[in-house]
Write a protein that holds these residues in place. Structure first.
Motif, PDB file in Angstrom:
ATOM      1  N   PRO A 219       0.322  -1.467   0.252  1.00 54.01           N
ATOM      2  CA  PRO A 219       0.347   0.208   0.100  1.00 54.01           C
ATOM      3  C   PRO A 219       0.577   1.250   0.140  1.00 54.01           C
ATOM      4  N   TYR A 220       2.072   1.008   0.522  1.00 52.03           N
ATOM      5  CA  TYR A 220       2.827   2.691   0.308  1.00 52.03           C
ATOM      6  C   TYR A 220       3.878   2.339  -0.689  1.00 52.03           C
ATOM      7  N   GLY A 221       3.677   1.726  -2.151  1.00 46.83           N
ATOM      8  CA  GLY A 221       4.711   1.690  -2.968  1.00 46.83           C
ATOM      9  C   GLY A 221       2.841   2.393  -4.372  1.00 46.83           C
ATOM     10  N   ASP A 222       2.384   3.001  -4.100  1.00 47.20           N
ATOM     11  CA  ASP A 222       1.194   3.163  -5.272  1.00 47.20           C
ATOM     12  C   ASP A 222       1.469   3.969  -6.026  1.00 47.20           C
ATOM     13  N   VAL A 223       2.511   3.914  -7.460  1.00 46.06           N
ATOM     14  CA  VAL A 223       3.106   4.944  -8.145  1.00 46.06           C
ATOM     15  C   VAL A 223       1.969   5.744  -8.620  1.00 46.06           C
ATOM     16  N   LYS A 224       1.432   4.856  -8.688  1.00 44.39           N
ATOM     17  CA  LYS A 224       0.141   5.165  -9.905  1.00 44.39           C
ATOM     18  C   LYS A 224      -0.376   6.723  -9.510  1.00 44.39           C
ATOM     19  N   SER A 246      24.129  -7.645  -6.616  1.00 41.87           N
ATOM     20  CA  SER A 246      24.721  -7.844  -7.514  1.00 41.87           C
ATOM     21  C   SER A 246      24.171  -7.044  -9.459  1.00 41.87           C
ATOM     22  N   THR A 247      24.865  -7.346 -10.223  1.00 44.78           N
ATOM     23  CA  THR A 247      23.765  -7.190 -11.581  1.00 44.78           C
ATOM     24  C   THR A 247      22.431  -7.938 -11.631  1.00 44.78           C
ATOM     25  N   PRO A 248      23.324  -9.083 -11.848  1.00 47.55           N
ATOM     26  CA  PRO A 248      21.225  -9.860 -11.786  1.00 47.55           C
ATOM     27  C   PRO A 248      20.481  -8.837 -11.387  1.00 47.55           C
ATOM     28  N   ASP A 249      20.845  -9.557  -9.584  1.00 48.52           N
ATOM     29  CA  ASP A 249      19.981  -8.338  -8.161  1.00 48.52           C
ATOM     30  C   ASP A 249      19.303  -7.018  -9.256  1.00 48.52           C
ATOM     31  N   LEU A 250      20.520  -6.381  -9.264  1.00 49.46           N
ATOM     32  CA  LEU A 250      19.748  -5.125 -10.091  1.00 49.46           C
ATOM     33  C   LEU A 250      18.191  -4.640 -11.072  1.00 49.46           C
ATOM     34  N   ARG A 251      19.455  -6.089 -11.643  1.00 49.33           N
ATOM     35  CA  ARG A 251      18.512  -6.553 -13.262  1.00 49.33           C
ATOM     36  C   ARG A 251      16.982  -6.865 -13.081  1.00 49.33           C
ATOM     37  N   ARG A 252      17.242  -8.025 -11.924  1.00 48.16           N
ATOM     38  CA  ARG A 252      15.299  -8.522 -11.541  1.00 48.16           C
ATOM     39  C   ARG A 252      14.599  -7.259 -11.315  1.00 48.16           C
ATOM     40  N   THR A 253      15.466  -6.256  -9.779  1.00 50.21           N
ATOM     41  CA  THR A 253      14.775  -5.509  -9.397  1.00 50.21           C
ATOM     42  C   THR A 253      14.300  -4.487 -10.165  1.00 50.21           C
ATOM     43  N   LEU A 254      15.163  -3.886 -11.594  1.00 46.47           N
ATOM     44  CA  LEU A 254      14.147  -2.676 -12.426  1.00 46.47           C
ATOM     45  C   LEU A 254      13.691  -3.899 -13.388  1.00 46.47           C
ATOM     46  N   VAL A 255      13.536  -4.621 -13.372  1.00 43.81           N
ATOM     47  CA  VAL A 255      12.501  -5.557 -14.744  1.00 43.81           C
ATOM     48  C   VAL A 255      11.188  -5.678 -13.925  1.00 43.81           C
ATOM     49  N   GLN A 256      11.026  -5.430 -12.105  1.00 49.14           N
ATOM     50  CA  GLN A 256      10.086  -5.966 -11.478  1.00 49.14           C
ATOM     51  C   GLN A 256       9.445  -4.538 -11.826  1.00 49.14           C
ATOM     52  N   MET A 257      10.094  -3.172 -11.534  1.00 49.54           N
ATOM     53  CA  MET A 257      10.026  -2.187 -11.638  1.00 49.54           C
ATOM     54  C   MET A 257       8.844  -1.493 -12.522  1.00 49.54           C
ATOM     55  N   LYS A 258       9.858  -1.924 -13.780  1.00 49.38           N
ATOM     56  CA  LYS A 258       8.858  -1.563 -15.149  1.00 49.38           C
ATOM     57  C   LYS A 258       7.778  -2.768 -15.556  1.00 49.38           C
ATOM     58  N   ALA A 260       5.428  -3.546 -12.950  1.00 45.93           N
ATOM     59  CA  ALA A 260       4.448  -2.483 -12.419  1.00 45.93           C
ATOM     60  C   ALA A 260       4.133  -1.553 -12.157  1.00 45.93           C
ATOM     61  N   GLY A 261       4.994  -0.928 -12.984  1.00 42.31           N
ATOM     62  CA  GLY A 261       4.195   0.452 -14.239  1.00 42.31           C
ATOM     63  C   GLY A 261       4.867   1.334 -13.585  1.00 42.31           C
ATOM     64  N   TRP A 262       6.431   1.579 -12.604  1.00 42.48           N
ATOM     65  CA  TRP A 262       7.253   2.655 -11.837  1.00 42.48           C
ATOM     66  C   TRP A 262       7.299   3.182 -13.397  1.00 42.48           C
ATOM     67  N   PHE A 263       7.482   2.457 -14.234  1.00 37.99           N
ATOM     68  CA  PHE A 263       8.319   3.350 -15.426  1.00 37.99           C
ATOM     69  C   PHE A 263       7.224   3.880 -16.087  1.00 37.99           C
ATOM     70  N   ASP A 264       6.044   3.763 -15.990  1.00 37.09           N
ATOM     71  CA  ASP A 264       4.939   4.543 -17.533  1.00 37.09           C
ATOM     72  C   ASP A 264       5.002   6.160 -17.799  1.00 37.09           C
ATOM     73  N   ASP A 265       5.417   6.696 -18.211  1.00 34.29           N
ATOM     74  CA  ASP A 265       5.289   8.373 -19.054  1.00 34.29           C
ATOM     75  C   ASP A 265       7.033   9.111 -17.465  1.00 34.29           C
ATOM     76  N   CYS A 266       7.971   7.771 -18.176  1.00 39.44           N
ATOM     77  CA  CYS A 266       8.755   8.124 -17.231  1.00 39.44           C
ATOM     78  C   CYS A 266       9.042   9.286 -18.666  1.00 39.44           C
ATOM     79  N   GLN A 267      10.421   9.661 -17.801  1.00 38.77           N
ATOM     80  CA  GLN A 267      11.127  11.059 -19.342  1.00 38.77           C
ATOM     81  C   GLN A 267      13.009  10.397 -18.937  1.00 38.77           C
TER      82      GLN A 267
END
Length: 338
Positions: A219-224, A246-258, A260-267
Motif C-alpha cells: 500500500p505504500y508504493g502505489d506510484v500510479k 549484484s548486477t543480476p539482482d539489480l536487473r531483476r529489480t528494474l524488471v519488477q519496477m517496469k 509494476a508500472g513504475w516506469f510508465d510516463d518516465c522521461q
C-alpha cells in the motif's frame, strides 16, 4: 499537488533513527554532528533511538515508529534528519502514521530513502534525498554537500540550481579524515548510454534501489495513484543508487519496477555511482543500463552524484526538475512546483 516544507536558520532538528542507531564506539560522530549543526544556528532535539543499536536496528519496529511519529507531531521539531541509514526500516512502515505526516523536511539516504519515498507517494509532501547527519560533522562541507541548506530553504514556486561535483570519494579513509569528512580523490564524470548530451524534464522520484524496491506491491508504493492524485500529466524522472546489489539482482529489480508500472510516463532514469555493481560472468551494469534504454526508449544517465560514493546532490522527491548533461558535467535545476 506537491507540498514543500521550508527550512529557516534557527529551526530545531529532530534526530531519530527509524533504521540504525549509532553504536557506543561511534557516538562521537553524532556528538560532533550535533555540535556543527548548533554552530550553524540550529537546535537539536534527539530521541532515544540514535543512541542504541542491536540486531541490525536501533530499536524494535514499534518503538522506532512511535518516536518518529512523535517527532512528526511535535511542534517544537521543525525538520527530521536521521543519523544515517541502516538495514530494516521496512519493519516500521506499518506503524508509521501516514495520515498525520506534517509538512516538515526529512533528509537522508540509504535505508532512509524507503521512508522518504513512501511519505511522498502517500502524502504528496516533498522529501529530500541527500546527506545524512553524521556526514555534516566536518569543519565545513564540500560545495555539493553544502547545497542541502539552499535546497531545503527554497520557497514554493522558486527554483534552485545544483551542479555535478568536481571529485568524488571512491572509498573511506578513516585514518586520514579531511576537514569536510570525505576523501574526494576521483574525477566526477556523468555518463549517458548514448554518450550524447541529454536534457530532460519531469518530477523526481527515487532512492536506494536496495530498499525502495520493497515498496512494490504494498500500500505504500502505489506510484500510479500518486501520479494521478498529486502530479497529473507530469512525467517522472527516476533516480536510483545501488548500495549492495549484484548486477543480476539489480536487473531483476528494474524488471519488477517496469512490470509494476513504475516506469510508465518516465522521461529518464538516473543512477548514482556505486561500488556494488559487481559483474557476474561478463554481465556488467553498463549492459543493464543499455538494456533499460533500449526497452524504455528513454535516456539513461549514470555515475551521477547520488548515493554511497559521496558527495551527493540533494534531490527532492516530488520536485519538478530539468536535468542537463553535457561533456560529463551535470546540471540539476529543481523547481518547487505545486
Amino acid at each position: 499537488m506537491i507540498q514543500y516544507p521550508f527550512l529557516e536558520k534557527g529551526m530545531t532538528v529532530g534526530v531519530t533513527a527509524p533504521s540504525s542507531g549509532v553504536p557506543s564506539e561511534l557516538q562521537g560522530l553524532l556528538h560532533s554532528a550535533f555540535k556543527r549543526m548548533e554552530e550553524k544556528g540550529y537546535s537539536i532535539q534527539s530521541g532515544e533511538t540514535p543512541w542504541t543499536q542491536d540486531k541490525a536496528k536501533s530499536a524494535p519496529a514499534k518503538k522506532r515508529a512511535e518516536e518518529f511519529n512523535a517527532m512528526m507531531l511535535d511542534d517544537d521539531v521543525d525538520l527530521i534528519i536521521p543519523p544515517w541509514g541502516g538495514e530494516l526500516l521496512a519493519e516500521t512502515l506499518e506503524y508509521i502514521d501516514f495520515n498525520r505526516i506534517q509538512n516538515k523536511w526529512i533528509l537522508g539516504y540509504s535505508d532512509i530513502s524507503l521512508l522518504l519515498l513512501a511519505i511522498t507517494l502517500n502524502t504528496g509532501i516533498a522529501t529530500a534525498h541527500g546527506t545524512n547527519l553524521v556526514d555534516l560533522r566536518g569543519d565545513y562541507s564540500d560545495e555539493t554537500t553544502a547545497m542541502w541548506e539552499s535546497v531545503l530553504s527554497t520557497k514554493k514556486g522558486d527554483s534552485v540550481l545544483q551542479h555535478s561535483s568536481e571529485k568524488y570519494q571512491q572509498e573511506w579513509d578513516f585514518e586520514n579524515p579531511t576537514p569536510h569528512i570525505f576523501n574526494l580523490s576521483e574525477d566526477t564524470y556523468w555518463k549517458t548510454t548514448t554518450n550524447d548530451d541529454v536534457n530532460v524534464q519531469g518530477r523526481l522520484l527515487g532512492g536506494c534501489v536496495d530498499t525502495i524496491r520493497h515498496l512494490i506491491g504494498t500500500p505504500y508504493g502505489d506510484v500510479k495513484q500518486f501520479k494521478d492524485q498529486h502530479i497529473p500529466g507530469d512525467p517522472v524522472i527516476w533516480f536510483f543508487e545501488n548500495c549492495e546489489l549484484s548486477t543480476p539482482d539489480l536487473r531483476r529489480t528494474l524488471v519488477q519496477m517496469k512490470l509494476a508500472g513504475w516506469f510508465d510516463d518516465c522521461q529518464a532514469i538516473m543512477f548514482g555511482r556505486s561500488a556494488a555493481n559487481t559483474p557476474v560472468t561478463n554481465y556488467t551494469v553498463e549492459d543493464i543500463y543499455q538494456e533499460l534504454a533500449d526497452e524504455l526508449q528513454i535516456p539513461i544517465i549514470y555515475d551521477i552524484d547520488c548515493g554511497h560514493l559521496p558527495p551527493q546532490i540533494t534531490l527532492v522527491n516530488g520536485a519538478y526538475a530539468e536535468i542537463d548533461v553535457r561533456d560529463g558535467e551535470g546540471r540539476v535545476l529543481q523547481t518547487f512546483k505545486s
